[in-house]
Design a protein around this motif. Structure first.
Motif, mmCIF file in Angstrom:
data_model
loop_
_atom_site.group_PDB
_atom_site.id
_atom_site.type_symbol
_atom_site.label_atom_id
_atom_site.label_comp_id
_atom_site.label_asym_id
_atom_site.label_seq_id
_atom_site.Cartn_x
_atom_site.Cartn_y
_atom_site.Cartn_z
ATOM 1 N N ARG A 167 0.834 -1.099 0.066
ATOM 2 C CA ARG A 167 0.023 -0.105 0.142
ATOM 3 C C ARG A 167 0.855 1.220 0.006
ATOM 4 O O ARG A 167 1.785 1.219 0.723
ATOM 5 C CB ARG A 167 -0.931 -0.016 1.276
ATOM 6 C CG ARG A 167 -1.897 -1.155 1.208
ATOM 7 C CD ARG A 167 -2.733 -0.922 2.510
ATOM 8 N NE ARG A 167 -3.551 -2.142 2.734
ATOM 9 C CZ ARG A 167 -4.856 -1.994 2.324
ATOM 10 N NH1 ARG A 167 -5.360 -0.850 1.766
ATOM 11 N NH2 ARG A 167 -5.640 -3.166 2.374
ATOM 12 N N PRO A 168 0.259 2.300 -0.764
ATOM 13 C CA PRO A 168 1.215 3.553 -0.808
ATOM 14 C C PRO A 168 0.932 4.300 0.656
ATOM 15 O O PRO A 168 0.116 3.812 1.327
ATOM 16 C CB PRO A 168 0.420 4.398 -1.808
ATOM 17 C CG PRO A 168 -0.889 3.748 -1.794
ATOM 18 C CD PRO A 168 -0.861 2.169 -1.501
ATOM 19 N N SER A 169 1.926 5.109 1.072
ATOM 20 C CA SER A 169 1.702 5.674 2.290
ATOM 21 C C SER A 169 0.761 6.740 2.475
ATOM 22 O O SER A 169 0.045 7.121 1.454
ATOM 23 C CB SER A 169 2.797 6.943 2.359
ATOM 24 O OG SER A 169 2.646 7.966 3.265
ATOM 25 N N PRO A 170 0.018 6.515 3.533
ATOM 26 C CA PRO A 170 -1.287 7.467 3.714
ATOM 27 C C PRO A 170 -1.410 8.690 3.642
ATOM 28 O O PRO A 170 -2.098 9.604 3.666
ATOM 29 C CB PRO A 170 -1.451 6.792 5.259
ATOM 30 C CG PRO A 170 -0.485 6.519 6.085
ATOM 31 C CD PRO A 170 0.458 5.945 4.705
ATOM 32 N N SER A 171 -0.200 9.359 3.515
ATOM 33 C CA SER A 171 -0.049 10.863 3.388
ATOM 34 C C SER A 171 -0.184 11.274 2.187
ATOM 35 O O SER A 171 -0.035 12.452 2.034
ATOM 36 C CB SER A 171 1.592 11.142 3.964
ATOM 37 O OG SER A 171 2.426 10.620 3.245
ATOM 38 N N ARG A 172 -0.106 10.462 1.051
ATOM 39 C CA ARG A 172 -0.223 10.787 -0.523
ATOM 40 C C ARG A 172 -1.510 11.492 -0.348
ATOM 41 O O ARG A 172 -2.690 11.445 0.478
ATOM 42 C CB ARG A 172 -0.352 9.677 -1.247
ATOM 43 C CG ARG A 172 1.100 8.933 -1.219
ATOM 44 C CD ARG A 172 1.225 7.910 -2.558
ATOM 45 N NE ARG A 172 0.954 8.497 -3.686
ATOM 46 C CZ ARG A 172 2.236 9.209 -4.157
ATOM 47 N NH1 ARG A 172 3.383 9.254 -3.537
ATOM 48 N NH2 ARG A 172 2.188 9.752 -5.347
ATOM 49 N N ARG A 173 -1.610 12.492 -1.605
ATOM 50 C CA ARG A 173 -2.669 13.271 -1.908
ATOM 51 C C ARG A 173 -3.900 12.410 -2.317
ATOM 52 O O ARG A 173 -3.793 11.220 -2.665
ATOM 53 C CB ARG A 173 -2.499 14.237 -2.991
ATOM 54 C CG ARG A 173 -1.476 15.262 -2.543
ATOM 55 C CD ARG A 173 -1.027 16.173 -3.696
ATOM 56 N NE ARG A 173 0.020 16.841 -3.439
ATOM 57 C CZ ARG A 173 0.496 18.052 -4.171
ATOM 58 N NH1 ARG A 173 0.020 17.974 -5.324
ATOM 59 N NH2 ARG A 173 1.650 18.704 -3.624
ATOM 60 N N CYS A 179 3.684 8.170 -8.995
ATOM 61 C CA CYS A 179 2.404 7.876 -8.863
ATOM 62 C C CYS A 179 2.513 7.101 -7.244
ATOM 63 O O CYS A 179 3.688 6.364 -6.962
ATOM 64 C CB CYS A 179 1.949 6.839 -9.819
ATOM 65 S SG CYS A 179 1.744 7.507 -11.481
ATOM 66 N N GLY A 180 1.478 6.776 -6.739
ATOM 67 C CA GLY A 180 1.421 5.684 -5.661
ATOM 68 C C GLY A 180 1.458 4.551 -6.395
ATOM 69 O O GLY A 180 0.888 4.273 -7.541
ATOM 70 N N VAL A 181 1.545 3.345 -5.478
ATOM 71 C CA VAL A 181 1.689 1.974 -6.124
ATOM 72 C C VAL A 181 0.818 0.998 -5.074
ATOM 73 O O VAL A 181 1.255 0.941 -4.030
ATOM 74 C CB VAL A 181 2.965 1.427 -6.526
ATOM 75 C CG1 VAL A 181 2.990 -0.109 -6.890
ATOM 76 C CG2 VAL A 181 3.663 2.293 -7.655
ATOM 77 N N LEU A 182 0.004 0.104 -5.769
ATOM 78 C CA LEU A 182 -0.416 -0.857 -4.892
ATOM 79 C C LEU A 182 -0.039 -2.341 -5.783
ATOM 80 O O LEU A 182 -0.502 -2.288 -6.759
ATOM 81 C CB LEU A 182 -2.038 -0.935 -4.912
ATOM 82 C CG LEU A 182 -2.744 -2.222 -4.261
ATOM 83 C CD1 LEU A 182 -2.300 -2.541 -2.756
ATOM 84 C CD2 LEU A 182 -4.345 -1.993 -4.448
#
Length: 254
Positions: free
Chosen positions: A19-25, A228-231
């Motif tokens: 999961r990406p960091s919860p701090s992402r936009r 990008c965030g990544v899952l």
């Protein structure tokens, strides 16, 4: 499938997905890998039976099982990588996701290294990857894509592939849930090159920082370099849930 790797700035969730960091936009768009993420190729025996039938041959189970095992070792489009690529096929193999002729040529030539004794068998095997019947969407694919569309989240399919996926999505009734397709043979870039992810974001008109890439291999994790965030989802057989529901939580879609 290639081995999964841990991603930078990511943490393991309870479902064993990355999961990406919860701090992402907030997530405004989701990019999906195709094979192993939204759909899986048909079971090997079904693949061999269907191709043989197309050639007018009825196989018994013992022969079909033997052929399936040998063909998987040789290399299957949408399946395991070949145990060995013959030197004469090295150039086609290297270009398989950049040109349709190279994709077909590489996989039919690999299939031809297995002596099946059936005229036209290699071509018939390849044709299965081009038709909707040769694939099985995961159980969560339609519900997740539908929920994202209803929630106003844009969707693109980003795939290393040598043929057009749009007819498959149309046949499954999912084409209206996908806003864009960034296919390596059309874009001229292959994952993990950040360029293909940036092209997908451009197609959607969304900043990479507001975009989540969802896949199942380290190549998909290349989206991190694009911002990008990544899952990264765990491996799952066809017909079994593969964790796609986590996307809705990350995108804030109920």
């Amino acid at each position: 499938m290639p081995d999964r790797t841990e991603l930078p700035h990511a943490s393991r969730g309870a479902d064993d997905a990355v999961r990406p960091s919860p701090s992402r936009r907030p997530v405004e768009a989701v990019l999906f890998d195709f094979h192993g993420t939204l759909a899986q190729v048909e079971e090997p025996l079904a693949w061999v039976y269907a191709a043989a039938t197309a050639c007018g041959v009825e196989l018994d189970r013992i022969r079909a099982t033997s052929l399936a095992d040998r063909l998987l070792t040789a290399g299957r489009a949408g399946g395991p990588l070949p145990a060995r690529v013959p030197p004469r096929l090295a150039e086609l193999w290297a270009d398989r996701d950049l040109y349709p002729h190279a994709h077909r040529g590489a996989y039919t030539a690999l299939a031809e290294t297995v002596d099946a004794g059936i005229d036209g068998f290699a071509d018939a095997l390849y044709e299965r990857v081009l038709v909707p019947e040769g694939w099985l969407p995961y159980p969560d694919t339609a519900p997740v894509l539908g929920a994202l569309a209803a929630g106003g989240v844009k969707v693109a399919v980003v795939s290393n592939i040598g043929f057009d996926l749009r007819p498959l999505f149309a046949a499954w009734g999912l084409d209206g849930l996908v806003d864009a397709y960034a296919l390596s043979y059309e874009v001229g870039r292959c994952k993990p090159d950040p360029g293909i992810f940036l092209r997908a974001c451009g197609m959607l008109g969304v900043d990479p920082e507001h975009t989540l890439m969802v896949g199942d291999t380290p190549a998909d994790a290349g989206a991190v370099a694009a911002g990008c965030g990544v899952l990264v989802l765990p491996a799952a057989d066809a017909g079994r849930p593969n964790g796609l529901g986590a996307v809705l939580d990350l995108a804030g879609v109920g």
